[in-house]
Design an enzyme around this catalytic site. Structure first.
Site, mmCIF file in Angstrom:
data_model
loop_
_atom_site.group_PDB
_atom_site.id
_atom_site.type_symbol
_atom_site.label_atom_id
_atom_site.label_comp_id
_atom_site.label_asym_id
_atom_site.label_seq_id
_atom_site.Cartn_x
_atom_site.Cartn_y
_atom_site.Cartn_z
ATOM 1 C CE1 TYR A 124 -2.856 -3.219 0.726
ATOM 2 C CE2 TYR A 124 -4.419 -1.496 1.235
ATOM 3 C CZ TYR A 124 -4.153 -2.807 0.928
ATOM 4 O OH TYR A 124 -5.172 -3.711 0.842
ATOM 5 C CE LYS A 171 2.377 -17.797 0.616
ATOM 6 N NZ LYS A 171 1.515 -18.985 0.730
ATOM 7 C CG ASP A 204 -1.230 -19.961 2.406
ATOM 8 O OD1 ASP A 204 -0.578 -19.520 3.371
ATOM 9 O OD2 ASP A 204 -0.729 -20.718 1.550
ATOM 10 C CG ASP A 228 -7.744 -4.022 2.974
ATOM 11 O OD1 ASP A 228 -8.882 -3.988 3.474
ATOM 12 O OD2 ASP A 228 -7.436 -3.369 1.956
ATOM 13 C CG ASP A 232 -13.449 -6.605 4.027
ATOM 14 O OD1 ASP A 232 -13.013 -5.730 4.803
ATOM 15 O OD2 ASP A 232 -14.091 -6.335 2.991
#
Ligand code: NAI
Length: 332
Positions: A124, A171, A204, A228, A232
């Site tokens: 970002y 990750k 994941d 982010d 959600d």
């Protein structure tokens, strides 16, 4: 601290949920004075600036901003004003608490996850370029400084709130340097908090674990992009985006907003759920030391949801935003 706050009305459902939330804050006797600004696409079309200069000046004076969602064009056009605000005021800690509410039917009970999302770097950072017409580069930036402060905030929160565990999500098996640095910093900081369990998981796997056994998560700390997306997902565990609030905290400045966007599909219909934005306002009241007022609003919302006859369509009801707002004010 001043009781004057800055309010951005935003786009889409922004103005509707802002009006509802300010009416509830007033009814609850929050004792706030508002400096209200229209921001976003509509403001740009009307006056040529996405955020008027006076709106920045107001936030810089008041230090507290209640911000409703702003539309960001996809794939072209201006950069996200949300990302810009977080970077400009170094609002590095995005805190997103997802807690089950008994009155809202979902697949799981007892979800209580507080996500700490690093808010200023990662992909970002906006460092993107076309190398040639068929190749785009986007640079992922992870620094020790930004990783350390978000991780420390997560552990400090765990201690203050009597939480048991902090999970670092990354990750680092693939991005060995950037995510590896984030994970290393996590374990370094964790040694200062021996009373809190520290664990790390690959993103994941976390996505799968969240939809299989979400109760295993307590406090989660992660980078910007993973936070982010996963937050959600956690909103889906508790009944949807209409129920997930957030705070964006930095050094001296604080911005409070719902996690959801401007919901263009339901804008103007008067059916948006203002709860996520209202709970963000409660986080703001707590930040300002108005805990008693926040508790009263939270109790009124719980009672309306538990009673069950006045719910917005996203929660399976037929109530309008205005009817829901009235029901909460009646409880107050
Ligand atoms: P969105 O969060 O606006 O909507 C996703 C889905 O959730 C839609 O079906 C919407 O109707 C529903 N929804 C969201 N909030 C709701 C509420 N309070 N009550 C009832 N239903 C609700 O995400 P979307 O559609 O991907 O993004 C729309 C715009 O919002 C985009 O321009 C995006 O960039 C922007 N956005 C802004 C954010 C911010 O200002 N902080 C955050 C996320 C997106």
């Amino acid at each position: 601290m001043s009781d004057k706050i800055t309010v951005f009305k935003g786009d889409g459902i922004g103005p509707e949920i802002t009006d509802a939330v300010l009416a509830i804050l007033d009814a609850a006797g929050a004792g706030l004075e508002y400096e209200i600004f229209n921001v976003g696409e509509a403001e740009y079309e009307a006056h040529g600036a996405l955020i008027p200069e006076e709106a920045f000046a107001s936030f810089e004076r008041n230090k507290v901003l209640l911000k409703s969602p702003i539309t960001t064009p996809v794939g072209k056009g201006f950069r996200s004003l949300n990302v810009m605000m977080r970077k400009k005021y170094d609002l590095y800690a995005n805190i997103r608490p997802a807690k089950s509410n008994k009155a809202v039917k979902t697949a799981f009970d007892n979800v209580d996850i507080v996500m700490f999302r690093e808010n200023t770097e990662d992909l970002y950072a906006g460092v993107e370029e076309m190398i040639d017409k068929d190749t785009a580069h986007s640079i992922k930036i992870i620094t020790r400084k930004c990783s350390e402060r978000i991780v420390r905030d997560a552990f400090e929160y765990a201690v203050r709130q009597g939480r048991k565990k902090v999970t670092c999500v990354h990750k680092a098996n693939i991005m060995k340097l950037s995510d590896g640095l984030f994970r290393d910093v996590f374990y370094e900081v964790s040694r200062e908090y021996p009373q809190i369990e520290a664990e790390d998981k690959i993103v994941d796997n976390v996505a799968m674990q969240l939809v299989m056994r979400p109760q295993q998560f307590d406090v989660v700390v992660t980078e910007n992009l993973y936070g982010d997306i996963l937050s959600d997902l956690t909103s889906g565990l508790i009944g949807g985006l209409g129920l997930l609030p957030s705070s964006n905290l930095g050094c001296g400045y604080a911005m409070f907003e719902a996690v959801h966007g401007s919901a263009p599909d339901i804008a103007g219909k008067g059916i948006a759920n203002p709860t996520a934005f209202l709970w963000s306002a409660c986080m703001m009241l707590e930040h300002m030391g108005k805990n008693e007022c926040a508790a009263r609003i939270r109790k009124a919302v719980d009672e309306v949801l538990a009673e069950g006859s006045v719910m917005t369509p996203d929660l399976g009801g037929t109530a309008t935003t205005a009817e829901y707002q009235r029901a909460i004010i009646d409880r107050l």
